[in-house]
Design an enzyme around this catalytic site. Structure first.
Site, PDB file in Angstrom:
ATOM      1  N   PRO A 149      52.401  14.297  67.486  1.00 27.08           N
ATOM      2  CA  PRO A 149      53.549  14.928  68.141  1.00 27.08           C
ATOM      3  C   PRO A 149      52.996  15.422  69.528  1.00 27.08           C
ATOM      4  O   PRO A 149      53.841  15.584  70.250  1.00 27.08           O
ATOM      5  CB  PRO A 149      54.107  16.126  67.037  1.00 27.08           C
ATOM      6  CG  PRO A 149      53.378  16.109  66.079  1.00 27.08           C
ATOM      7  CD  PRO A 149      52.242  15.092  65.964  1.00 27.08           C
ATOM      8  N   GLU A 188      46.885  18.804  59.242  1.00 28.00           N
ATOM      9  CA  GLU A 188      47.159  19.647  60.470  1.00 28.00           C
ATOM     10  C   GLU A 188      46.781  18.855  61.945  1.00 28.00           C
ATOM     11  O   GLU A 188      47.460  19.198  62.928  1.00 28.00           O
ATOM     12  CB  GLU A 188      46.522  21.053  60.367  1.00 28.00           C
ATOM     13  CG  GLU A 188      47.030  21.835  59.584  1.00 28.00           C
ATOM     14  CD  GLU A 188      48.445  22.029  59.292  1.00 28.00           C
ATOM     15  OE1 GLU A 188      48.992  22.511  60.355  1.00 28.00           O
ATOM     16  OE2 GLU A 188      49.117  21.704  57.970  1.00 28.00           O
ATOM     17  N   ARG A 247      59.375  -6.676  67.187  1.00 30.55           N
ATOM     18  CA  ARG A 247      60.759  -7.359  67.635  1.00 30.55           C
ATOM     19  C   ARG A 247      60.604  -7.906  69.052  1.00 30.55           C
ATOM     20  O   ARG A 247      61.393  -8.797  69.350  1.00 30.55           O
ATOM     21  CB  ARG A 247      61.856  -6.464  67.407  1.00 30.55           C
ATOM     22  CG  ARG A 247      61.853  -5.200  68.173  1.00 30.55           C
ATOM     23  CD  ARG A 247      63.091  -4.367  67.556  1.00 30.55           C
ATOM     24  NE  ARG A 247      64.488  -4.622  68.402  1.00 30.55           N
ATOM     25  CZ  ARG A 247      65.451  -5.357  67.684  1.00 30.55           C
ATOM     26  NH1 ARG A 247      65.250  -5.503  66.508  1.00 30.55           N
ATOM     27  NH2 ARG A 247      66.552  -5.454  68.225  1.00 30.55           N
ATOM     28  N   ASP A 300      69.607  -5.382  73.556  1.00 32.39           N
ATOM     29  CA  ASP A 300      69.367  -4.131  72.970  1.00 32.39           C
ATOM     30  C   ASP A 300      69.821  -3.096  73.755  1.00 32.39           C
ATOM     31  O   ASP A 300      69.797  -3.153  75.210  1.00 32.39           O
ATOM     32  CB  ASP A 300      68.028  -4.082  72.494  1.00 32.39           C
ATOM     33  CG  ASP A 300      67.910  -4.721  71.272  1.00 32.39           C
ATOM     34  OD1 ASP A 300      68.840  -5.125  70.650  1.00 32.39           O
ATOM     35  OD2 ASP A 300      66.575  -4.638  70.709  1.00 32.39           O
TER      36      ASP A 300
END
Ligand code: ADE
Length: 252
Positions: A94, A121, A159, A174
């Protein structure tokens, strides 16, 4: 052929991507190769442990640098002996830069990717100092580990590989390809409850249909992701279409 080496405590999770659907078919077609490495197999201690308590205290466990480092070196070494000149190592976290369409396209043009999926963590910071590693996030929320994020990255990259999609699954239409969200879609039957299909889609007039779709894309992007629209800008024709969209959607 693009080579994916993934360092993970849960190699089995990746079967969802490598065996099923579009990404499973692409692997069977030989468009990419996948190998998982378990850092436990590189743990030097008798207990094969890969994590320890954080220096400075606090909750959770931190993944140790050494087993991860060995696994990453093994993976890049394997790729090199398979013709990859320079493997890109990505750590899913993150704390990373947000993965977006431009980054996906960039990654899909490489020949070797080593993905590092962390648990607990986080990982010992020194691993990131020792190796050239790019940190990427898939969104502003926290997953229980990097595996799902690595699979999201793999799916979006695979893809884009030539031959991964059939003609009817073209990636050129897309969302995000032109910096906009996709337009609404409809299929049979022509009535769902009392809801019909926009008349223009039944008209057979391809120019009108393309114009309507672009208008919907612009309108949706303004309503849902104005950040995308300000980043991208609009042509005079698009500004006109957007004004029309706003007119169309004005409540009577
Ligand atoms: N690991 C845990 N959460 C993540 C996220 N949002 N993106 C990438 N890797 C992660």
């Amino acid at each position: 052929m693009l080579q994916f080496d993934v360092v993970t405590l849960f190699p089995k999770m990746f079967e969802a991507v490598t065996n099923l659907g579009i990404t499973g078919r692409a692997r069977k077609l030989g468009l990419y190769q996948f190998i998982a490495w378990n850092p436990r197999d590189f743990a030097g201690n008798a207990h094969r442990s890969v994590d320890d308590r954080p220096y400075g205290g606090g909750p959770g466990m931190v993944m140790m640098a050494e087993p991860l480092s060995c696994a990453v070196e093994f993976a890049t070494g394997r790729q090199r002996s398979n013709g990859v000149q320079r493997s890109k190592v990505v750590y899913l976290t993150p704390q990373g830069r947000l993965l977006d369409h431009a980054k996906v396209i960039e990654l899909s043009q490489l020949s070797g990717l080593v993905l590092l999926a962390g648990r607990y963590e986080g990982i010992d910071e020194r691993l990131l100092q020792q190796h050239e590693i790019e940190e990427l996030s898939i969104g502003d929320y926290v997953l229980s580990g990097g595996e799902l994020a690595a699979m999201v990255l793999m799916d979006s990259v695979i893809r884009q590989l030539p031959g991964a999609l059939g003609d009817h699954e073209s990636a050129t239409q897309d969302s995000f390809v032109n910096g906009l969200l996709d337009c609404p879609h409809y299929t049979r039957p022509d009535k769902v409850g009392d809801l019909g299909v926009p008349a223009v889609l039944m008209s057979g007039n391809h120019a009108h249909i393309a114009r309507w779709r672009l208008k919907q894309s612009l309108g949706r992007t303004l309503q849902r992701r104005p950040d995308l629209l300000s980043k991208r800008g609009m042509s005079a024709e698009e500004q006109l279409l957007l004004a029309e969209f706003q007119d169309d959607t004005k409540q009577v």
